[in-house]
Design a protein around this motif. Structure first.
Motif, PDB file in Angstrom:
ATOM      1  N   GLU A 139       0.848  -1.201   0.000  1.00  0.00           N
ATOM      2  CA  GLU A 139       0.000   0.000   0.000  1.00  0.00           C
ATOM      3  C   GLU A 139       0.878   1.243   0.000  1.00  0.00           C
ATOM      4  O   GLU A 139       2.076   1.173   0.253  1.00  0.00           O
ATOM      5  N   GLY A 140       0.265   2.409  -0.279  1.00  0.00           N
ATOM      6  CA  GLY A 140       1.051   3.587  -0.598  1.00  0.00           C
ATOM      7  C   GLY A 140       1.217   4.641   0.463  1.00  0.00           C
ATOM      8  O   GLY A 140       1.451   5.810   0.134  1.00  0.00           O
ATOM      9  N   SER A 141       1.111   4.298   1.739  1.00  0.00           N
ATOM     10  CA  SER A 141       1.331   5.327   2.761  1.00  0.00           C
ATOM     11  C   SER A 141       2.785   5.781   2.752  1.00  0.00           C
ATOM     12  O   SER A 141       3.694   5.010   2.425  1.00  0.00           O
ATOM     13  N   ASN A 142       3.007   7.059   3.078  1.00  0.00           N
ATOM     14  CA  ASN A 142       4.361   7.617   3.081  1.00  0.00           C
ATOM     15  C   ASN A 142       4.690   8.176   4.461  1.00  0.00           C
ATOM     16  O   ASN A 142       3.893   8.083   5.393  1.00  0.00           O
ATOM     17  N   MET A 143       5.865   8.760   4.598  1.00  0.00           N
ATOM     18  CA  MET A 143       6.327   9.221   5.909  1.00  0.00           C
ATOM     19  C   MET A 143       5.436  10.299   6.504  1.00  0.00           C
ATOM     20  O   MET A 143       5.307  10.402   7.737  1.00  0.00           O
ATOM     21  N   ASP A 144       4.800  11.111   5.677  1.00  0.00           N
ATOM     22  CA  ASP A 144       3.919  12.151   6.199  1.00  0.00           C
ATOM     23  C   ASP A 144       2.693  11.568   6.885  1.00  0.00           C
ATOM     24  O   ASP A 144       2.079  12.227   7.736  1.00  0.00           O
ATOM     25  N   ASP A 145       2.314  10.341   6.538  1.00  0.00           N
ATOM     26  CA  ASP A 145       1.155   9.711   7.147  1.00  0.00           C
ATOM     27  C   ASP A 145       1.415   9.293   8.593  1.00  0.00           C
ATOM     28  O   ASP A 145       0.476   8.990   9.333  1.00  0.00           O
TER      29      ASP A 145
END
Length: 274
Positions: free
Chosen positions: A122-128
């Motif tokens: 899935e595509g969560s990134n550090m900002d999440d």
């Protein structure tokens, strides 16, 4: 400090370690970049895209997902995943996203197994990591991979790399499922999801770049970028928006002077963020 290119190389190495991957694909900035990077790194034979179709996912996003995969030659599976059928979801509890993500990723895991794919990503990134994200609890519980976080990539860096790769989403507005527009505890209905979808589509068609129409009972609270607030309240624009949202069924139409911000519905939660 790692450079953006170093992080991208780390992403590729991580994807190679997976061998093959099923990407949860929403056609948003992050999942589009992840899918493109996976195809470039692993080859089309080792990548599939899986998109969930539901009443909280706008048709425009589904069509964009289909078009991207067609153009890129990526196998695309659309699965039905109706959140409103999940027990407790309609009541919009604080763990709403957990309930949704858990069911969705269970379905994608089954699809990955059917296609002999090693991992689901899935595509969560550090900002999440800085917001309340109960969906990430489901990600951890089910062993779903988060390659962008593994590579320490943030949203700005993903947009930069997306632009370099020629992806059409590099400057696309951020999006979250329409259920996130409801204040916690307010019942989510297909009718109100449709109202939100149509209201936001109007604002996008009028040229607003980043929009949210939040629901508080019969009140619509509009969020746009701070530098676009003046445009929204211009005579004809204001009248057009007010009239259309009243036709959709909202009793009151308001503007949030704080402007668009990610997760504004979480601001009143008295819980530990995860």
């Amino acid at each position: 400090m790692q450079s953006v290119q170093e992080k991208y190389k780390n992403l590729q190495e991580y994807l190679k370690s997976l061998g093959s991957v099923a990407v949860a694909f929403s056609s948003g900035v992050d999942s589009t970049f992840l899918l493109a990077a996976a195809k470039k790194t692993l080859g089309a034979d080792h990548v599939i895209a899986v998109t969930a179709s539901s009443c909280s996912f706008p048709k425009r996003e589904l069509e964009e997902a289909k078009q991207f995969c067609k153009e890129q030659g990526i196998r695309h599976i659309v699965c039905k995943s109706e959140e409103l059928d999940i027990e407790g979801f309609r009541q919009n509890p604080k763990n709403r996203c957990y309930l949704c993500k858990h069911e969705l990723f269970e379905k994608i895991l089954e699809i990955a197994k059917e296609y002999h794919i090693n991992a689901v990503a899935e595509g969560s990134n550090m900002d999440d990591n800085g917001d309340y994200r109960p969906g990430l609890v489901a990600v951890a519980e089910l062993g779903i991979k988060s390659p962008l976080r593994e590579a320490l990539l943030n949203k700005e860096e993903i947009r930069t790399l997306s632009k370099e790769m020629g992806l059409p989403t590099w400057d696309k507005q951020s999006f979250a499922c329409l259920s996130s527009r409801f204040v916690y505890g307010e019942t989510i209905s297909e009718e109100k999801l449709g109202m939100v979808d149509k209201a936001e589509q109007l604002l996008l068609d009028m040229g607003f770049h980043q929009v949210r129409v939040r629901i508080h009972g019969d009140i619509a609270r509009i969020e746009v970028l701070p530098d676009e607030i003046a445009k929204l309240v211009e005579g004809e624009n204001r009248e057009k928006i007010y009239s259309y949202l009243k036709q959709l069924g909202f009793s009151y139409v308001t503007l949030d002077l704080g402007g668009y911000r990610m997760g504004s519905m979480n601001e009143t939660l008295d819980i530990e963020k995860k």
